[in-house]
Design a protein around this motif. Structure first.
Motif, mmCIF file in Angstrom:
data_model
loop_
_atom_site.group_PDB
_atom_site.id
_atom_site.type_symbol
_atom_site.label_atom_id
_atom_site.label_comp_id
_atom_site.label_asym_id
_atom_site.label_seq_id
_atom_site.Cartn_x
_atom_site.Cartn_y
_atom_site.Cartn_z
ATOM 1 N N HIS A 173 -11.494 0.263 7.535
ATOM 2 C CA HIS A 173 -12.366 1.332 7.020
ATOM 3 C C HIS A 173 -12.709 2.401 8.166
ATOM 4 O O HIS A 173 -12.626 2.116 9.325
ATOM 5 C CB HIS A 173 -13.536 0.633 6.594
ATOM 6 C CG HIS A 173 -13.253 0.237 5.210
ATOM 7 N ND1 HIS A 173 -13.168 0.856 3.882
ATOM 8 C CD2 HIS A 173 -13.696 -1.133 4.769
ATOM 9 C CE1 HIS A 173 -13.006 0.020 2.938
ATOM 10 N NE2 HIS A 173 -13.402 -1.281 3.322
ATOM 11 N N GLY A 174 -12.957 3.594 7.756
ATOM 12 C CA GLY A 174 -13.715 4.595 8.506
ATOM 13 C C GLY A 174 -12.549 5.289 9.403
ATOM 14 O O GLY A 174 -13.114 5.691 10.237
ATOM 15 N N VAL A 175 -11.320 5.192 9.058
ATOM 16 C CA VAL A 175 -10.392 5.890 9.687
ATOM 17 C C VAL A 175 -10.104 7.457 9.324
ATOM 18 O O VAL A 175 -9.687 8.236 10.183
ATOM 19 C CB VAL A 175 -9.020 5.066 9.895
ATOM 20 C CG1 VAL A 175 -7.965 5.838 10.610
ATOM 21 C CG2 VAL A 175 -9.455 3.725 10.616
ATOM 22 N N VAL A 197 -11.209 4.030 2.090
ATOM 23 C CA VAL A 197 -10.061 3.363 1.826
ATOM 24 C C VAL A 197 -9.726 2.447 3.087
ATOM 25 O O VAL A 197 -10.178 3.001 4.263
ATOM 26 C CB VAL A 197 -9.079 4.107 1.393
ATOM 27 C CG1 VAL A 197 -8.821 5.374 2.635
ATOM 28 C CG2 VAL A 197 -7.622 3.489 1.302
ATOM 29 N N GLU A 198 -9.113 1.526 3.259
ATOM 30 C CA GLU A 198 -8.761 0.609 4.299
ATOM 31 C C GLU A 198 -7.473 1.187 4.736
ATOM 32 O O GLU A 198 -6.605 1.368 3.844
ATOM 33 C CB GLU A 198 -8.643 -0.917 4.026
ATOM 34 C CG GLU A 198 -10.108 -1.234 3.765
ATOM 35 C CD GLU A 198 -10.014 -2.790 3.543
ATOM 36 O OE1 GLU A 198 -9.041 -3.375 3.375
ATOM 37 O OE2 GLU A 198 -11.285 -3.369 3.661
ATOM 38 N N ALA A 199 -7.274 1.651 5.845
ATOM 39 C CA ALA A 199 -5.700 2.453 6.209
ATOM 40 C C ALA A 199 -5.032 1.352 7.069
ATOM 41 O O ALA A 199 -5.514 0.456 7.781
ATOM 42 C CB ALA A 199 -6.160 3.599 7.178
ATOM 43 N N ALA A 200 -3.568 1.617 6.838
ATOM 44 C CA ALA A 200 -2.575 1.424 7.999
ATOM 45 C C ALA A 200 -1.977 2.381 8.478
ATOM 46 O O ALA A 200 -1.612 3.509 7.951
ATOM 47 C CB ALA A 200 -2.034 0.218 7.162
ATOM 48 N N ALA A 201 -1.474 2.208 9.744
ATOM 49 C CA ALA A 201 -0.464 2.964 10.333
ATOM 50 C C ALA A 201 0.644 2.646 10.561
ATOM 51 O O ALA A 201 0.522 1.167 11.211
ATOM 52 C CB ALA A 201 -0.959 3.621 11.472
ATOM 53 N N TYR A 202 1.910 3.039 10.421
ATOM 54 C CA TYR A 202 3.211 2.276 10.619
ATOM 55 C C TYR A 202 4.334 3.588 10.889
ATOM 56 O O TYR A 202 4.152 4.377 10.600
ATOM 57 C CB TYR A 202 3.412 1.453 9.452
ATOM 58 C CG TYR A 202 3.470 2.156 8.003
ATOM 59 C CD1 TYR A 202 4.273 3.004 7.678
ATOM 60 C CD2 TYR A 202 2.211 2.198 7.535
ATOM 61 C CE1 TYR A 202 4.040 3.561 6.265
ATOM 62 C CE2 TYR A 202 1.858 2.764 6.109
ATOM 63 C CZ TYR A 202 2.971 3.315 5.540
ATOM 64 O OH TYR A 202 2.581 4.005 4.266
ATOM 65 N N VAL A 203 5.390 2.621 11.542
ATOM 66 C CA VAL A 203 6.411 3.363 11.945
ATOM 67 C C VAL A 203 7.830 2.631 11.449
ATOM 68 O O VAL A 203 7.744 1.510 11.719
ATOM 69 C CB VAL A 203 6.676 3.595 13.762
ATOM 70 C CG1 VAL A 203 7.917 4.189 13.820
ATOM 71 C CG2 VAL A 203 5.452 4.501 13.872
ATOM 72 N N PHE A 204 8.442 3.219 10.712
ATOM 73 C CA PHE A 204 9.792 2.689 10.370
ATOM 74 C C PHE A 204 10.905 3.579 10.896
ATOM 75 O O PHE A 204 10.952 4.777 10.903
ATOM 76 C CB PHE A 204 9.749 2.724 8.753
ATOM 77 C CG PHE A 204 8.821 2.109 8.064
ATOM 78 C CD1 PHE A 204 8.218 0.983 8.420
ATOM 79 C CD2 PHE A 204 8.465 2.548 6.828
ATOM 80 C CE1 PHE A 204 7.157 0.341 7.877
ATOM 81 C CE2 PHE A 204 7.379 1.847 5.787
ATOM 82 C CZ PHE A 204 6.972 0.854 6.538
#
Length: 106
Positions: free
Chosen positions: A86-88, A94-101
């Protein structure tokens, strides 16, 4: 493109586009963010990378299973995933995720 970076909208499609989303994005119609990620991958050259910050739910909820199997694991090679919680994203609750594909070479 060599790189696609995004913070796409997430949630359900508008009522007027919901049926069409199933036709256009059979693996990703579960959420707008899933379709954005799939489309971003389509725009990449082989060897290109997609970076995103989104809701983290796409990696856990069963409604995203087809997206994870067909898009995340078949169309891409996941390189990085960070569960940010949270808090991003400013005021978004919302609970966030960061990703690289990585889009692999054929």
């Amino acid at each position: 493109f060599d790189v696609v970076v995004m913070n796409p909208p997430f949630g359900e499609w508008s009522a007027g586009f919901k049926k069409q989303s199933k036709e256009l994005y059979p693996n990703s119609y579960c959420d707008i963010l899933a379709a954005f990620v799939e489309r971003g991958g389509e725009l990449l050259h082989p060897g290109g990378r997609l970076g995103a910050i989104t809701s983290r739910t796409c990696f856990f909820l069963s409604s995203y299973t087809k997206w994870r199997e067909e898009v995340v694991l078949k169309a891409f090679e996941p390189k990085l995933l960070v569960d940010l919680g949270h808090g991003v994203m400013d005021e978004a609750m919302v609970e966030a995720a960061a990703y690289v594909f990585l889009k692999p070479h054929a």
